[in-house]
Design a protein around this motif. Sequence first.
Motif, mmCIF file in Angstrom:
data_model
loop_
_atom_site.group_PDB
_atom_site.id
_atom_site.type_symbol
_atom_site.label_atom_id
_atom_site.label_comp_id
_atom_site.label_asym_id
_atom_site.label_seq_id
_atom_site.Cartn_x
_atom_site.Cartn_y
_atom_site.Cartn_z
ATOM 1 N N ASP A 50 15.696 -107.391 -0.970
ATOM 2 C CA ASP A 50 14.813 -106.699 -1.401
ATOM 3 C C ASP A 50 13.297 -107.061 -1.137
ATOM 4 N N LYS A 52 10.500 -105.533 -1.854
ATOM 5 C CA LYS A 52 9.493 -105.742 -2.988
ATOM 6 C C LYS A 52 9.655 -107.066 -3.639
ATOM 7 N N LYS A 53 10.880 -107.522 -3.938
ATOM 8 C CA LYS A 53 11.043 -108.643 -4.787
ATOM 9 C C LYS A 53 10.493 -109.828 -3.853
ATOM 10 N N ASN A 55 8.015 -109.996 -1.792
ATOM 11 C CA ASN A 55 6.595 -109.920 -1.783
ATOM 12 C C ASN A 55 6.191 -110.458 -3.093
ATOM 13 N N ARG A 56 6.828 -109.863 -4.082
ATOM 14 C CA ARG A 56 6.178 -110.519 -5.486
ATOM 15 C C ARG A 56 6.470 -112.010 -5.588
ATOM 16 N N GLU A 86 -4.493 -104.267 -8.384
ATOM 17 C CA GLU A 86 -3.778 -104.759 -7.395
ATOM 18 C C GLU A 86 -4.134 -103.673 -6.068
#
Length: 108
Positions: A50, A52-53, A55-56, A86
């Motif tokens: 994923d 987004k995960k 990147n986090r 952000e």
Amino acid sequence: MSIPATTAENAPVKRAHSSPIRAGMRVAGLMTASLLLLACWATVKTLTHDIKKQNRRAAHWTSRWTRWCLAVAGFRVTTSGPQPAEGSLLAPNHIGYADVLALGSDAP
């Protein structure tokens, strides 16, 4: 016998003292931190699909890396006020590398 008052103009200048051994240990610490970050990034990249995960987690580990580098280099960062929203662009008027690490440690 009187002791002269100390003012800002005649105050003694504090200089950092570092030995070649201490400098070598700091460089080794920075290299170790960088290699650990690279290993964590590669692990996250392989285990997580994923975006987004990814990147986090990358932001989390980058923040940890910059804090580690600052600690190894002997810097202490203090912040005040609210964090930027952000996606904000932070543009330091930097002369060296330390402010880039300081910004990354607080707001990756």
